[in-house]
Design a protein around this motif. Sequence first.
Motif, PDB file in Angstrom:
ATOM      1  N   ALA A  56       0.788  -1.152  -0.016  1.00 40.27           N
ATOM      2  CA  ALA A  56      -0.025   0.095   0.150  1.00 40.27           C
ATOM      3  C   ALA A  56       0.831   1.261  -0.017  1.00 40.27           C
ATOM      4  CB  ALA A  56      -1.067   0.000   1.267  1.00 40.27           C
ATOM      5  N   GLY A  57       2.075   1.213   0.507  1.00 38.73           N
ATOM      6  CA  GLY A  57       2.868   2.202   0.611  1.00 38.73           C
ATOM      7  C   GLY A  57       2.677   3.462   1.410  1.00 38.73           C
ATOM      8  N   LYS A  58       2.079   3.219   2.425  1.00 41.30           N
ATOM      9  CA  LYS A  58       1.477   4.221   3.346  1.00 41.30           C
ATOM     10  C   LYS A  58       2.478   4.463   4.338  1.00 41.30           C
ATOM     11  CE  LYS A  58      -3.139   4.377   1.770  1.00 41.30           C
ATOM     12  NZ  LYS A  58      -4.489   4.476   2.337  1.00 41.30           N
ATOM     13  N   GLY A  59       3.580   3.553   4.715  1.00 43.01           N
ATOM     14  CA  GLY A  59       4.227   3.761   5.777  1.00 43.01           C
ATOM     15  C   GLY A  59       4.203   2.824   6.869  1.00 43.01           C
ATOM     16  N   GLU A  60       4.690   3.201   8.035  1.00 45.73           N
ATOM     17  CA  GLU A  60       4.585   2.214   9.182  1.00 45.73           C
ATOM     18  C   GLU A  60       3.194   2.008   9.580  1.00 45.73           C
ATOM     19  OE1 GLU A  60       6.726   1.480  13.454  1.00 45.73           O
ATOM     20  OE2 GLU A  60       7.093   3.350  12.505  1.00 45.73           O
ATOM     21  N   THR A  61       2.786   0.911   9.928  1.00 47.73           N
ATOM     22  CA  THR A  61       1.175   0.669  10.261  1.00 47.73           C
ATOM     23  C   THR A  61       1.264  -0.091  11.790  1.00 47.73           C
ATOM     24  OG1 THR A  61       1.097  -1.388   9.187  1.00 47.73           O
ATOM     25  CG2 THR A  61       0.505   0.483   8.009  1.00 47.73           C
ATOM     26  N   TYR A  62       0.146  -0.069  12.424  1.00 44.12           N
ATOM     27  CA  TYR A  62      -0.315  -0.874  13.523  1.00 44.12           C
ATOM     28  C   TYR A  62      -1.670  -1.468  13.470  1.00 44.12           C
ATOM     29  CZ  TYR A  62      -3.403   2.862  15.379  1.00 44.12           C
ATOM     30  OH  TYR A  62      -4.457   3.701  15.393  1.00 44.12           O
ATOM     31  N   ILE A  63      -1.903  -2.433  14.279  1.00 44.52           N
ATOM     32  CA  ILE A  63      -3.256  -3.151  14.010  1.00 44.52           C
ATOM     33  C   ILE A  63      -4.143  -2.717  15.221  1.00 44.52           C
ATOM     34  CG2 ILE A  63      -4.258  -5.480  14.052  1.00 44.52           C
ATOM     35  CD1 ILE A  63      -1.705  -6.524  12.996  1.00 44.52           C
ATOM     36  N   TYR A  64      -5.346  -2.270  14.805  1.00 49.46           N
ATOM     37  CA  TYR A  64      -6.272  -1.814  15.867  1.00 49.46           C
ATOM     38  C   TYR A  64      -7.479  -2.953  16.003  1.00 49.46           C
ATOM     39  CZ  TYR A  64     -10.077   0.731  17.548  1.00 49.46           C
ATOM     40  OH  TYR A  64     -10.957   1.250  18.287  1.00 49.46           O
ATOM     41  N   ALA A  65      -7.562  -3.593  17.022  1.00 59.32           N
ATOM     42  CA  ALA A  65      -8.579  -4.496  17.398  1.00 59.32           C
ATOM     43  C   ALA A  65      -9.806  -4.040  17.589  1.00 59.32           C
ATOM     44  CB  ALA A  65      -7.959  -5.399  18.457  1.00 59.32           C
ATOM     45  N   GLY A  66      -9.951  -2.639  17.792  1.00 59.86           N
ATOM     46  CA  GLY A  66     -11.202  -2.355  18.110  1.00 59.86           C
ATOM     47  C   GLY A  66     -12.135  -2.473  19.554  1.00 59.86           C
ATOM     48  N   GLY A  79      -5.584  -2.351   9.971  1.00 59.31           N
ATOM     49  CA  GLY A  79      -4.297  -1.774   9.856  1.00 59.31           C
ATOM     50  C   GLY A  79      -4.285  -0.232   9.645  1.00 59.31           C
ATOM     51  N   LEU A  80      -3.605   0.534  10.555  1.00 54.30           N
ATOM     52  CA  LEU A  80      -3.729   1.903  10.372  1.00 54.30           C
ATOM     53  C   LEU A  80      -2.439   2.623  10.220  1.00 54.30           C
ATOM     54  CD1 LEU A  80      -6.633   2.543  12.976  1.00 54.30           C
ATOM     55  CD2 LEU A  80      -7.037   2.379  10.610  1.00 54.30           C
ATOM     56  N   THR A  81      -2.372   3.756   9.675  1.00 54.78           N
ATOM     57  CA  THR A  81      -0.979   4.384   9.762  1.00 54.78           C
ATOM     58  C   THR A  81      -0.663   4.699  11.022  1.00 54.78           C
ATOM     59  OG1 THR A  81      -1.638   6.575   9.012  1.00 54.78           O
ATOM     60  CG2 THR A  81      -0.994   4.786   7.352  1.00 54.78           C
ATOM     61  N   VAL A  82       0.644   4.528  11.606  1.00 53.91           N
ATOM     62  CA  VAL A  82       0.996   5.194  12.792  1.00 53.91           C
ATOM     63  C   VAL A  82       0.987   6.762  12.924  1.00 53.91           C
ATOM     64  CG1 VAL A  82       3.107   5.360  14.349  1.00 53.91           C
ATOM     65  CG2 VAL A  82       2.527   3.198  13.187  1.00 53.91           C
ATOM     66  N   GLU A  83       1.496   7.296  11.903  1.00 57.31           N
ATOM     67  CA  GLU A  83       1.697   8.848  11.603  1.00 57.31           C
ATOM     68  C   GLU A  83       0.131   9.699  11.868  1.00 57.31           C
ATOM     69  OE1 GLU A  83       2.701  12.080   8.302  1.00 57.31           O
ATOM     70  OE2 GLU A  83       3.944  10.308   8.304  1.00 57.31           O
ATOM     71  N   ASP A  84      -0.909   9.172  10.999  1.00 58.17           N
ATOM     72  CA  ASP A  84      -1.956   9.625  11.546  1.00 58.17           C
ATOM     73  C   ASP A  84      -3.125   8.827  11.412  1.00 58.17           C
ATOM     74  OD1 ASP A  84      -2.070   8.955   8.860  1.00 58.17           O
ATOM     75  OD2 ASP A  84      -2.093  10.773   7.902  1.00 58.17           O
ATOM     76  N   ASP A  85      -3.164   7.722  11.877  1.00 63.65           N
ATOM     77  CA  ASP A  85      -4.477   6.709  11.812  1.00 63.65           C
ATOM     78  C   ASP A  85      -4.968   6.616  10.560  1.00 63.65           C
ATOM     79  OD1 ASP A  85      -3.836   5.946  14.546  1.00 63.65           O
ATOM     80  OD2 ASP A  85      -5.151   7.636  15.165  1.00 63.65           O
ATOM     81  N   GLU A  86      -4.479   6.553   9.370  1.00 66.26           N
ATOM     82  CA  GLU A  86      -4.995   6.423   8.137  1.00 66.26           C
ATOM     83  C   GLU A  86      -5.320   5.089   7.871  1.00 66.26           C
ATOM     84  OE1 GLU A  86      -4.202   7.491   3.372  1.00 66.26           O
ATOM     85  OE2 GLU A  86      -2.723   8.017   4.764  1.00 66.26           O
TER      86      GLU A  86
END
Length: 132
Positions: A56-66, A79-86
């Motif tokens: 996806a090329g959006k940078g570093e991500t983290y996994i949000y379980a909700g 999967g959301l971006t670390v930088e801005d939760d995209e």
Amino acid sequence: MSDTLDDDLYRRTKALLEPGDIDLDGLIVHTDLGSDEDLEMHELTVDLNEIIADHAGKGETYIYAGNDDTDFASNQFQGLTVEDDEFVWECQQLLREGTFDLVFYYEADTDQEALVADVEERGYRVTGVRGD
């Protein structure tokens, strides 16, 4: 897994990719993991997060379980971006005939063929699903 189940899962996945705010594609990762293999399911989700995020090329991500969000179901992750939760991807872990299939959705501008090939090269059984 029977062809009928595969066809049904494919149709359901395709329906979830219907036009919305974002054009989406998806993939179904078929596993042999049962409901008692939580750690292995977590490790697989983390591995697939890295693969999808890379493509996806959006940078570093983290996994949000909700877990703190009533709009999320169990076994649903993002999967959301670390930088801005995209948004990068969303996943549902579906138990079908005793084993899990992981259904991922992500923006359609991701190179679908390359992503599917990369997942397959790592030894996973995968079905790509185009939203268009």
